[in-house]
Design a protein around this motif. Structure first.
Motif, PDB file in Angstrom:
ATOM      1  N   TRP A   1      12.917 -16.325  -6.223  1.00 41.61           N
ATOM      2  CA  TRP A   1      13.334 -16.621  -4.870  1.00 41.61           C
ATOM      3  C   TRP A   1      13.450 -15.316  -4.112  1.00 41.61           C
ATOM      4  CZ3 TRP A   1      17.249 -14.955  -7.900  1.00 41.61           C
ATOM      5  CH2 TRP A   1      18.297 -14.266  -7.292  1.00 41.61           C
ATOM      6  N   TYR A   2      13.463 -15.433  -2.811  1.00 44.25           N
ATOM      7  CA  TYR A   2      13.682 -14.282  -1.947  1.00 44.25           C
ATOM      8  C   TYR A   2      14.417 -14.770  -0.719  1.00 44.25           C
ATOM      9  CZ  TYR A   2       9.535 -16.184   0.301  1.00 44.25           C
ATOM     10  OH  TYR A   2       8.630 -17.023   0.905  1.00 44.25           O
ATOM     11  N   ASP A   3      15.055 -13.834  -0.026  1.00 44.94           N
ATOM     12  CA  ASP A   3      15.798 -14.201   1.167  1.00 44.94           C
ATOM     13  C   ASP A   3      15.977 -12.961   2.035  1.00 44.94           C
ATOM     14  OD1 ASP A   3      17.161 -15.830   2.937  1.00 44.94           O
ATOM     15  OD2 ASP A   3      18.747 -16.373   1.528  1.00 44.94           O
ATOM     16  N   VAL A   4      16.116 -13.194   3.318  1.00 51.75           N
ATOM     17  CA  VAL A   4      16.466 -12.156   4.288  1.00 51.75           C
ATOM     18  C   VAL A   4      17.687 -12.686   5.018  1.00 51.75           C
ATOM     19  CG1 VAL A   4      15.722 -10.858   6.320  1.00 51.75           C
ATOM     20  CG2 VAL A   4      14.058 -11.445   4.532  1.00 51.75           C
ATOM     21  N   ILE A   5      18.763 -11.886   5.014  1.00 49.20           N
ATOM     22  CA  ILE A   5      20.047 -12.353   5.534  1.00 49.20           C
ATOM     23  C   ILE A   5      20.564 -11.360   6.575  1.00 49.20           C
ATOM     24  CG2 ILE A   5      22.407 -13.020   4.934  1.00 49.20           C
ATOM     25  CD1 ILE A   5      21.295 -13.197   1.955  1.00 49.20           C
ATOM     26  N   GLU A   6      20.824 -11.849   7.792  1.00 49.69           N
ATOM     27  CA  GLU A   6      21.447 -11.012   8.800  1.00 49.69           C
ATOM     28  C   GLU A   6      22.927 -10.901   8.451  1.00 49.69           C
ATOM     29  OE1 GLU A   6      22.128 -10.761  13.610  1.00 49.69           O
ATOM     30  OE2 GLU A   6      20.672 -12.177  12.796  1.00 49.69           O
ATOM     31  N   LEU A   7      23.381  -9.685   8.205  1.00 49.40           N
ATOM     32  CA  LEU A   7      24.752  -9.449   7.749  1.00 49.40           C
ATOM     33  C   LEU A   7      25.697  -9.208   8.917  1.00 49.40           C
ATOM     34  CD1 LEU A   7      23.920  -6.989   4.824  1.00 49.40           C
ATOM     35  CD2 LEU A   7      24.445  -9.437   4.659  1.00 49.40           C
ATOM     36  N   PRO A   8      26.984  -9.480   8.714  1.00 48.89           N
ATOM     37  CA  PRO A   8      27.970  -9.125   9.743  1.00 48.89           C
ATOM     38  C   PRO A   8      27.875  -7.616  10.021  1.00 48.89           C
ATOM     39  CG  PRO A   8      28.984 -10.454   8.012  1.00 48.89           C
ATOM     40  CD  PRO A   8      27.595 -10.107   7.548  1.00 48.89           C
ATOM     41  N   GLY A   9      27.892  -7.228  11.253  1.00 53.46           N
ATOM     42  CA  GLY A   9      27.794  -5.812  11.598  1.00 53.46           C
ATOM     43  C   GLY A   9      26.391  -5.351  11.918  1.00 53.46           C
ATOM     44  N   GLY A  10      25.373  -6.225  11.757  1.00 53.57           N
ATOM     45  CA  GLY A  10      24.027  -5.872  12.190  1.00 53.57           C
ATOM     46  C   GLY A  10      23.069  -5.423  11.110  1.00 53.57           C
ATOM     47  N   SER A  11      23.523  -5.179   9.903  1.00 54.96           N
ATOM     48  CA  SER A  11      22.595  -4.825   8.832  1.00 54.96           C
ATOM     49  C   SER A  11      21.836  -6.072   8.380  1.00 54.96           C
ATOM     50  CB  SER A  11      23.345  -4.209   7.652  1.00 54.96           C
ATOM     51  OG  SER A  11      23.858  -2.937   7.994  1.00 54.96           O
ATOM     52  N   VAL A  12      20.807  -5.853   7.567  1.00 50.81           N
ATOM     53  CA  VAL A  12      19.993  -6.942   7.046  1.00 50.81           C
ATOM     54  C   VAL A  12      19.908  -6.793   5.535  1.00 50.81           C
ATOM     55  CG1 VAL A  12      17.693  -7.972   7.035  1.00 50.81           C
ATOM     56  CG2 VAL A  12      18.633  -7.065   9.162  1.00 50.81           C
ATOM     57  N   ALA A  13      20.139  -7.899   4.820  1.00 52.92           N
ATOM     58  CA  ALA A  13      19.990  -7.884   3.363  1.00 52.92           C
ATOM     59  C   ALA A  13      18.620  -8.438   3.003  1.00 52.92           C
ATOM     60  CB  ALA A  13      21.078  -8.715   2.703  1.00 52.92           C
ATOM     61  N   LEU A  14      17.938  -7.732   2.132  1.00 50.85           N
ATOM     62  CA  LEU A  14      16.675  -8.184   1.554  1.00 50.85           C
ATOM     63  C   LEU A  14      16.967  -8.464   0.090  1.00 50.85           C
ATOM     64  CD1 LEU A  14      14.417  -5.344   3.011  1.00 50.85           C
ATOM     65  CD2 LEU A  14      14.873  -7.591   4.013  1.00 50.85           C
ATOM     66  N   VAL A  15      16.676  -9.676  -0.344  1.00 52.66           N
ATOM     67  CA  VAL A  15      17.038 -10.083  -1.698  1.00 52.66           C
ATOM     68  C   VAL A  15      15.838 -10.744  -2.359  1.00 52.66           C
ATOM     69  CG1 VAL A  15      18.709 -11.368  -3.085  1.00 52.66           C
ATOM     70  CG2 VAL A  15      19.336 -10.625  -0.787  1.00 52.66           C
ATOM     71  N   ILE A  16      15.601 -10.383  -3.606  1.00 48.02           N
ATOM     72  CA  ILE A  16      14.582 -11.062  -4.398  1.00 48.02           C
ATOM     73  C   ILE A  16      15.101 -11.180  -5.818  1.00 48.02           C
ATOM     74  CG2 ILE A  16      13.280  -8.980  -5.023  1.00 48.02           C
ATOM     75  CD1 ILE A  16      10.716 -10.834  -4.457  1.00 48.02           C
ATOM     76  N   GLY A  17      14.761 -12.283  -6.461  1.00 44.77           N
ATOM     77  CA  GLY A  17      15.237 -12.485  -7.823  1.00 44.77           C
ATOM     78  C   GLY A  17      14.317 -13.386  -8.608  1.00 44.77           C
ATOM     79  N   ASP A  18      14.572 -13.422  -9.901  1.00 44.52           N
ATOM     80  CA  ASP A  18      13.738 -14.191 -10.809  1.00 44.52           C
ATOM     81  C   ASP A  18      14.632 -14.790 -11.889  1.00 44.52           C
ATOM     82  OD1 ASP A  18      11.511 -15.268 -12.031  1.00 44.52           O
ATOM     83  OD2 ASP A  18      10.637 -13.349 -12.613  1.00 44.52           O
ATOM     84  N   VAL A  19      14.621 -16.101 -12.001  1.00 41.82           N
ATOM     85  CA  VAL A  19      15.410 -16.814 -13.001  1.00 41.82           C
ATOM     86  C   VAL A  19      14.585 -16.920 -14.271  1.00 41.82           C
ATOM     87  CG1 VAL A  19      16.542 -19.002 -13.550  1.00 41.82           C
ATOM     88  CG2 VAL A  19      16.597 -18.114 -11.209  1.00 41.82           C
ATOM     89  N   ALA A  20      15.216 -16.643 -15.423  1.00 43.38           N
ATOM     90  CA  ALA A  20      14.521 -16.798 -16.695  1.00 43.38           C
ATOM     91  C   ALA A  20      14.237 -18.271 -16.935  1.00 43.38           C
ATOM     92  CB  ALA A  20      15.368 -16.234 -17.830  1.00 43.38           C
ATOM     93  N   GLY A  21      13.031 -18.559 -17.361  1.00 45.95           N
ATOM     94  CA  GLY A  21      12.668 -19.934 -17.667  1.00 45.95           C
ATOM     95  C   GLY A  21      11.860 -20.574 -16.556  1.00 45.95           C
ATOM     96  N   HIS A  22      11.518 -21.839 -16.776  1.00 43.22           N
ATOM     97  CA  HIS A  22      10.718 -22.606 -15.826  1.00 43.22           C
ATOM     98  C   HIS A  22      11.272 -24.014 -15.746  1.00 43.22           C
ATOM     99  CE1 HIS A  22       7.629 -19.485 -15.614  1.00 43.22           C
ATOM    100  NE2 HIS A  22       7.753 -19.367 -16.925  1.00 43.22           N
ATOM    101  N   GLY A  23      10.804 -24.785 -14.820  1.00 40.66           N
ATOM    102  CA  GLY A  23      11.173 -26.185 -14.731  1.00 40.66           C
ATOM    103  C   GLY A  23      12.375 -26.436 -13.849  1.00 40.66           C
ATOM    104  N   THR A  24      12.916 -27.648 -13.980  1.00 42.10           N
ATOM    105  CA  THR A  24      13.987 -28.078 -13.079  1.00 42.10           C
ATOM    106  C   THR A  24      15.284 -27.304 -13.272  1.00 42.10           C
ATOM    107  OG1 THR A  24      14.559 -29.860 -14.606  1.00 42.10           O
ATOM    108  CG2 THR A  24      13.074 -30.410 -12.800  1.00 42.10           C
ATOM    109  N   GLU A  25      15.608 -26.929 -14.521  1.00 43.54           N
ATOM    110  CA  GLU A  25      16.840 -26.163 -14.721  1.00 43.54           C
ATOM    111  C   GLU A  25      16.750 -24.796 -14.042  1.00 43.54           C
ATOM    112  OE1 GLU A  25      19.927 -24.414 -18.058  1.00 43.54           O
ATOM    113  OE2 GLU A  25      18.215 -25.585 -18.736  1.00 43.54           O
ATOM    114  N   ALA A  26      15.626 -24.109 -14.207  1.00 43.03           N
ATOM    115  CA  ALA A  26      15.444 -22.803 -13.562  1.00 43.03           C
ATOM    116  C   ALA A  26      15.470 -22.951 -12.043  1.00 43.03           C
ATOM    117  CB  ALA A  26      14.139 -22.161 -14.018  1.00 43.03           C
ATOM    118  N   ALA A  27      14.859 -24.005 -11.529  1.00 43.94           N
ATOM    119  CA  ALA A  27      14.868 -24.242 -10.081  1.00 43.94           C
ATOM    120  C   ALA A  27      16.282 -24.508  -9.582  1.00 43.94           C
ATOM    121  CB  ALA A  27      13.952 -25.411  -9.730  1.00 43.94           C
ATOM    122  N   SER A  28      17.069 -25.225 -10.347  1.00 42.20           N
ATOM    123  CA  SER A  28      18.455 -25.497  -9.977  1.00 42.20           C
ATOM    124  C   SER A  28      19.273 -24.216  -9.948  1.00 42.20           C
ATOM    125  CB  SER A  28      19.071 -26.488 -10.968  1.00 42.20           C
ATOM    126  OG  SER A  28      20.448 -26.633 -10.730  1.00 42.20           O
TER     127      SER A  28
END
Length: 190
Positions: A1-28
């Motif tokens: 997953w990835y996300d871009v989040i406008e933070l309080p105060g005007g900064s921006v968070a860039l986030v990316i991650g990877d869950v171990a595994g596949h399927g519905t549990e990993a998606a959850s």
């Protein structure tokens, strides 16, 4: 997953991650982590606290049996300072406006969710106007037939060769050049 989040105060968070595994549990798990990161970020916590709270949440929900890598960068658009926390994720690639490409160095902690309680550490990088940050999951650089170090060098070379392409074209070029048609791992680029 990835996300871009406008933070309080005007900064921006860039986030990316990877869950171990596949399927519905990993998606959850991915959905839970994405929303937790967003919630903790919007509460105004530092990058270290955001990642640490996500770690604690996953540990409490999955008792240390779920592993997630993630990279969290908070970028201040007035100072060009990027505060980064890396929880077992591949390093971000910085494309310099002059055409160079280097990996941002950071303290790399363990993935979130495992049964341990070491603190996460922040690293600071100073960006330049016109720079491009490339965040990605390991599926872009790590395959059974290519060791990670070679994959990272290939990514750096291909990104450097992307020349005058716009952002969408750079992402497309990276995917077309680095990901084989029979890839077994998912790939995300931010």
């Amino acid at each position: 997953w990835y996300d871009v989040i406008e933070l309080p105060g005007g900064s921006v968070a860039l986030v990316i991650g990877d869950v171990a595994g596949h399927g519905t549990e990993a998606a959850s798990v991915m959905g839970q982590v994405r929303m937790a990161v967003r919630a903790f970020s919007l509460e105004g916590h530092t990058p270290t606290l955001v990642v640490g709270r996500v770690h604690q949440l996953l540990r409490s929900l999955y008792e240390g049996e779920q592993m997630v890598t993630m990279l969290y960068l908070a970028v201040d658009p007035t100072t060009w300072e990027a505060t980064m926390v890396n929880a077992g994720h591949p390093p971000p690639l910085l494309l310099d406006p002059t055409g160079g490409a280097t990996y941002l160095e950071s303290v790399t902690g363990l993935p979130v969710g495992l049964n341990w309680s070491l603190p996460y550490e922040e690293s600071i990088a100073l960006l330049r106007p016109g720079s491009t940050l490339v965040l990605y999951t390991d599926g872009l650089v790590d395959r059974r037939d290519v060791v990670v170090e070679v994959g990272l060098e290939r990514l750096r070379e291909v990104a450097t060769d992307s020349g005058e392409l716009d952002l969408d074209q750079v992402c497309g070029h990276l995917l077309e050049t680095l990901v084989p048609a029979d890839a077994s791992d998912d790939v995300a680029i931010l």
